[in-house]
Design an enzyme around this catalytic site. Structure first.
Site, PDB file in Angstrom:
ATOM      1  N   HIS A  55      -2.723  12.856   2.134  1.00 19.68           N
ATOM      2  CA  HIS A  55      -3.891  13.615   2.995  1.00 19.68           C
ATOM      3  C   HIS A  55      -2.777  14.786   3.559  1.00 19.68           C
ATOM      4  CE1 HIS A  55      -6.920  11.388   1.405  1.00 19.68           C
ATOM      5  NE2 HIS A  55      -6.491  10.203   2.016  1.00 19.68           N
ATOM      6  N   VAL A 179       6.737 -15.074   9.020  1.00 22.34           N
ATOM      7  CA  VAL A 179       7.085 -15.436  10.561  1.00 22.34           C
ATOM      8  C   VAL A 179       5.857 -16.355  11.175  1.00 22.34           C
ATOM      9  CG1 VAL A 179       7.529 -14.353  12.749  1.00 22.34           C
ATOM     10  CG2 VAL A 179       8.164 -13.078  10.550  1.00 22.34           C
ATOM     11  N   CYS A 408       4.793  -3.488 -23.842  1.00 23.33           N
ATOM     12  CA  CYS A 408       3.448  -3.133 -23.230  1.00 23.33           C
ATOM     13  C   CYS A 408       3.346  -1.914 -24.069  1.00 23.33           C
ATOM     14  CB  CYS A 408       3.657  -2.747 -21.832  1.00 23.33           C
ATOM     15  SG  CYS A 408       1.853  -1.922 -21.203  1.00 23.33           S
TER      16      CYS A 408
HETATM   17  C1  LIG Z   1      -8.211   0.576  -1.277  1.00 28.23           C
HETATM   18  C2  LIG Z   1      -7.363   1.651  -0.303  1.00 28.23           C
HETATM   19  C3  LIG Z   1      -6.913   3.014  -0.623  1.00 28.23           C
HETATM   20  C4  LIG Z   1      -6.113   3.624   0.278  1.00 28.23           C
HETATM   21  N1  LIG Z   1      -5.946   4.851  -0.136  1.00 28.23           N
HETATM   22  C5  LIG Z   1      -5.006   5.475   0.643  1.00 28.23           C
HETATM   23  C6  LIG Z   1      -4.833   6.848   0.343  1.00 28.23           C
HETATM   24  O1  LIG Z   1      -5.194   7.150  -0.849  1.00 28.23           O
HETATM   25  N2  LIG Z   1      -3.792   7.406   1.276  1.00 28.23           N
HETATM   26  C7  LIG Z   1      -3.467   6.985   2.241  1.00 28.23           C
HETATM   27  O2  LIG Z   1      -2.778   7.718   3.105  1.00 28.23           O
HETATM   28  N3  LIG Z   1      -3.764   5.793   2.544  1.00 28.23           N
HETATM   29  C8  LIG Z   1      -4.622   5.123   1.913  1.00 28.23           C
HETATM   30  N4  LIG Z   1      -5.058   3.796   2.153  1.00 28.23           N
HETATM   31  C9  LIG Z   1      -4.343   3.228   3.434  1.00 28.23           C
HETATM   32  C10 LIG Z   1      -2.911   2.811   3.491  1.00 28.23           C
HETATM   33  O3  LIG Z   1      -2.897   2.241   2.100  1.00 28.23           O
HETATM   34  C11 LIG Z   1      -2.679   1.531   4.393  1.00 28.23           C
HETATM   35  O4  LIG Z   1      -2.742   2.288   5.910  1.00 28.23           O
HETATM   36  C12 LIG Z   1      -1.343   1.345   4.581  1.00 28.23           C
HETATM   37  O5  LIG Z   1      -0.925   0.773   3.193  1.00 28.23           O
HETATM   38  C13 LIG Z   1      -0.788   0.274   5.361  1.00 28.23           C
HETATM   39  O6  LIG Z   1       0.277  -0.251   5.405  1.00 28.23           O
HETATM   40  P1  LIG Z   1       0.942  -1.351   6.196  1.00 28.23           P
HETATM   41  O7  LIG Z   1       2.234  -1.636   5.811  1.00 28.23           O
HETATM   42  O8  LIG Z   1       0.574  -1.113   7.711  1.00 28.23           O
HETATM   43  O9  LIG Z   1       0.121  -2.836   5.766  1.00 28.23           O
HETATM   44  P2  LIG Z   1       0.208  -3.723   4.443  1.00 28.23           P
HETATM   45  O10 LIG Z   1       0.703  -2.814   3.352  1.00 28.23           O
HETATM   46  O11 LIG Z   1      -0.772  -4.700   4.497  1.00 28.23           O
HETATM   47  O12 LIG Z   1       1.774  -4.403   4.794  1.00 28.23           O
HETATM   48  C14 LIG Z   1       1.700  -5.439   5.874  1.00 28.23           C
HETATM   49  C15 LIG Z   1       2.780  -6.561   5.295  1.00 28.23           C
HETATM   50  O13 LIG Z   1       3.085  -7.747   6.239  1.00 28.23           O
HETATM   51  C16 LIG Z   1       3.103  -8.878   5.640  1.00 28.23           C
HETATM   52  N5  LIG Z   1       3.179  -9.808   6.735  1.00 28.23           N
HETATM   53  C17 LIG Z   1       1.718 -10.193   7.157  1.00 28.23           C
HETATM   54  N6  LIG Z   1       2.057 -11.212   7.887  1.00 28.23           N
HETATM   55  C18 LIG Z   1       3.233 -11.601   8.013  1.00 28.23           C
HETATM   56  C19 LIG Z   1       4.112 -12.498   8.494  1.00 28.23           C
HETATM   57  N7  LIG Z   1       3.640 -13.533   9.424  1.00 28.23           N
HETATM   58  N8  LIG Z   1       5.341 -12.679   8.012  1.00 28.23           N
HETATM   59  C20 LIG Z   1       6.156 -11.692   7.080  1.00 28.23           C
HETATM   60  N9  LIG Z   1       5.266 -10.661   6.577  1.00 28.23           N
HETATM   61  C21 LIG Z   1       3.779 -10.767   7.081  1.00 28.23           C
HETATM   62  C22 LIG Z   1       1.994  -8.727   4.390  1.00 28.23           C
HETATM   63  O14 LIG Z   1       2.204  -9.774   3.409  1.00 28.23           O
HETATM   64  C23 LIG Z   1       2.133  -7.338   3.995  1.00 28.23           C
HETATM   65  O15 LIG Z   1       3.058  -7.032   2.912  1.00 28.23           O
HETATM   66  C24 LIG Z   1      -5.707   2.957   1.441  1.00 28.23           C
HETATM   67  C25 LIG Z   1      -5.867   1.675   1.753  1.00 28.23           C
HETATM   68  C26 LIG Z   1      -6.637   0.949   0.692  1.00 28.23           C
HETATM   69  C27 LIG Z   1      -6.902  -0.559   1.093  1.00 28.23           C
END
Ligand SMILES: Cc1cc2nc3c(=O)[nH]c(=O)nc-3n(C[C@H](O)[C@H](O)[C@H](O)COP(=O)(O)OP(=O)(O)OC[C@H]3O[C@@H](n4cnc5c(N)ncnc54)[C@H](O)[C@@H]3O)c2cc1C
Length: 493
Positions: A55, A179, A408
């Site tokens: 976006h 963690v 595939c």
């Molecule tokens: C269906 C969907 C569609 C989306 N579409 C868009 C889009 O088109 N454009 C856009 O900009 N955003 C989009 N988003 C939002 C975006 O995907 C999220 O904001 C972003 O992916 C979040 O990333 P993150 O790294 O914070 O979280 P996550 O990807 O959840 O990463 C967190 C990681 O921490 C790990 N973790 C958790 N606890 C522990 C622990 N105790 N020890 C070690 N590791 C741990 C988890 O396993 C995970 O891998 C979408 C989200 C969804 C669900």
């Protein structure tokens, strides 16, 4: 007491797109950094489900960090994807109006975008021009707000690219490293106990997504709660590639991810999204009401010729958030512990978030930064047979005949790509799938799935019964049928 497996200046917890962007930014500096991920691979959290729409920075009230990082992240994405060899397409977005009232709302939105300095925006009110830009758009659409910088990107590709590049520049990645406890010591930092041993860190960046509140709770920081929304959507077969050129989105929809029809970098088409608050945090079920009752009719209002029978995979994701704005700040309990919780457009903002955390927040709490002279921003992806010319294919197969063996058929993925994916860290069928696209086509792995299992088993040196789809509790082969028969025969003696 467990032996310390690693001592680092900075440890990032969580290998989603936020953690990946932070560790890659850290790898530009002369310091030691590691990323710990609880799952058997990176990109297995919320980021796995993202649409990959970048976006351009649609400003919303009470969200200054989101507004700033989303626009900046969008502008950073093209160069980062070029450096990291990640599929990127500047598709643009059309936010459409069906009546005069909606047109007035688009005019207001245009003013707001311009006031916030978002480049490449215009209001298209010429219906003929609109139909040239988007030939299959509904006749009922009278105008559209065009944001030229909206892009589509491979979401998994970006995370793999960022992390592989960080590791090539000296960062460390630990998977299966959940963690579990953190002890803070004001002088030297933190001691972390994980399922992969214990680690010491001067600073921690908590990018654990949905679990960020739990991880913060390990240092008794209960200053925020992570909640979220479920999003259901549908992937359509690439046979209808080109039915939309832009991300076409309905103005009626609320939030950044309302009703839309979007191209993807791989040719398939995404329809979304039914956005809901669900009682169970992390609930990933899809519903008939969400798919047939909501998404299909609403998307066909935008693009009436969308053929419902071209749907190949419905699924849902869960977006973690901790309020109207992104939460990106030092913990009130310990300033050397930085919390990150993004939200609806977190993927778009991720690169700017990485830069903000590393170049502004960490130095403000004492981290010394010194540029690494030898930092190399370039990473090459696995060569994909599907994307090569005949000459390039012949050359690759000449070097490694496994690239000539197609596993595939829907997505034209070769054994060579699968073996390379495993060499780069895939341990599960999803790990292979998201690196190579095997199993993402029309048959959804019906043909290649068992073959991929056998290749994983062979390359990892484990029995096929131990290969999983996505980690613990997801084995796909339960028994060898011949052994069951042998047992049955033995039993009947
Ligand atoms: C269906 C969907 C569609 C989306 N579409 C868009 C889009 O088109 N454009 C856009 O900009 N955003 C989009 N988003 C939002 C975006 O995907 C999220 O904001 C972003 O992916 C979040 O990333 P993150 O790294 O914070 O979280 P996550 O990807 O959840 O990463 C967190 C990681 O921490 C790990 N973790 C958790 N606890 C522990 C622990 N105790 N020890 C070690 N590791 C741990 C988890 O396993 C995970 O891998 C979408 C989200 C969804 C669900």
């Amino acid at each position: 007491m467990q032996k310390v497996a690693g001592k680092f200046d900075v440890i990032v917890i969580g290998a989603g797109v936020a953690g990946a962007a932070v560790i890659r930014e850290l790898s530009k500096y002369n310091l030691s950094a590691a990323i710990l991920e609880k799952e058997p691979d990176v990109c297995f959290g919320a980021t796995k489900g993202t649409h990959g729409i970048v976006h351009c920075g649609f400003p919303v009230d009470d969200a200054p960090i989101k507004n700033r990082t989303e626009m900046k992240g969008c502008l950073m994405m093209e160069q980062a994807c070029a450096d990291l060899d990640v599929p990127y397409q500047k598709a643009g977005k059309l936010l459409v109006a069906f009546n005069e009232e909606e047109l007035r709302a688009l005019q207001k939105a245009l003013v707001s975008l311009k006031r916030n300095g978002v480049p490449g925006v215009e209001l298209v009110t010429d219906k003929d021009r609109l139909r040239v830009m988007e030939p299959n758009i509904s006749d009922q659409v009278i105008a559209a707000l065009h944001t030229a910088n909206t892009a589509v990107v491979s979401p998994w590709g970006l995370v793999f690219g960022l992390i592989e590049n960080a590791v090539a520049n000296g960062a460390k990645l630990y998977i299966d490293a959940k963690v579990q406890s953190i002890t803070a010591n004001n002088e030297s930092g933190f001691l972390l106990q994980t399922s992969a041993g214990s680690f010491a860190a001067g600073y921690i960046v908590n990018a654990a997504g949905l679990f960020a509140g739990k991880v913060a709770g390990l240092i008794k920081d209960n200053s925020f709660v992570v909640s979220g929304t479920r999003q259901q959507r549908i992937v359509m077969d690439k046979k209808i590639e080109g039915i939309v050129r832009h991300v076409v989105r309905d103005l009626r929809a609320t939030g950044a991810h309302g009703d839309f029809v979007s191209p993807t970098v791989y040719g398939d088409i995404l329809l979304g999204a039914k956005v809901e608050n669900v009682p169970e945090v992390g609930d990933l079920r899809t519903t008939r009401e969400g798919l047939d009752g909501w998404i299909l009719p609403r998307c066909r209002r935008l693009i009436p010729s969308l053929p419902p029978q071209m749907s190949i995979k419905p699924f849902s994701g869960y977006i973690p958030k901790a309020g109207a704005d992104y939460l990106i700040k030092p913990s009130p309990v310990n300033s050397r512990f930085i919390n990150i919780v993004l939200g609806g457009s977190g993927f778009s903002a991720s690169l700017a978030v990485g830069e903000y955390v590393v170049n502004e927040i960490l130095p403000s709490v004492g981290l010394q930064l010194q540029k690494k002279p030898g930092f190399n921003p370039i990473r090459k992806d696995i060569p994909h047979i599907h994307d090569l010319t005949d000459e390039e294919r012949a050359e690759l197969i000449g070097k490694d005949p496994l690239y000539g063996h197609i596993v595939c058929r829907c997505e034209t993925v070769s054994e060579g790509e699968i073996v390379e994916a495993i060499r780069r860290g895939a341990r599960t069928r999803d790990g292979v799938k998201f690196r190579t696209r095997s199993g993402m086509g029309r048959c959804q792995g019906g043909f290649c799935g068992p073959r991929v299992l056998r290749i994983l088993s062979r390359e990892l040196g484990i029995p096929v019964e131990q290969v999983t789809r996505k980690g613990e509790g997801s084995t796909e082969v339960l028994y060898r049928t011949k052994e069951l028969l042998k047992e049955a025969k033995g039993g009947s003696k």
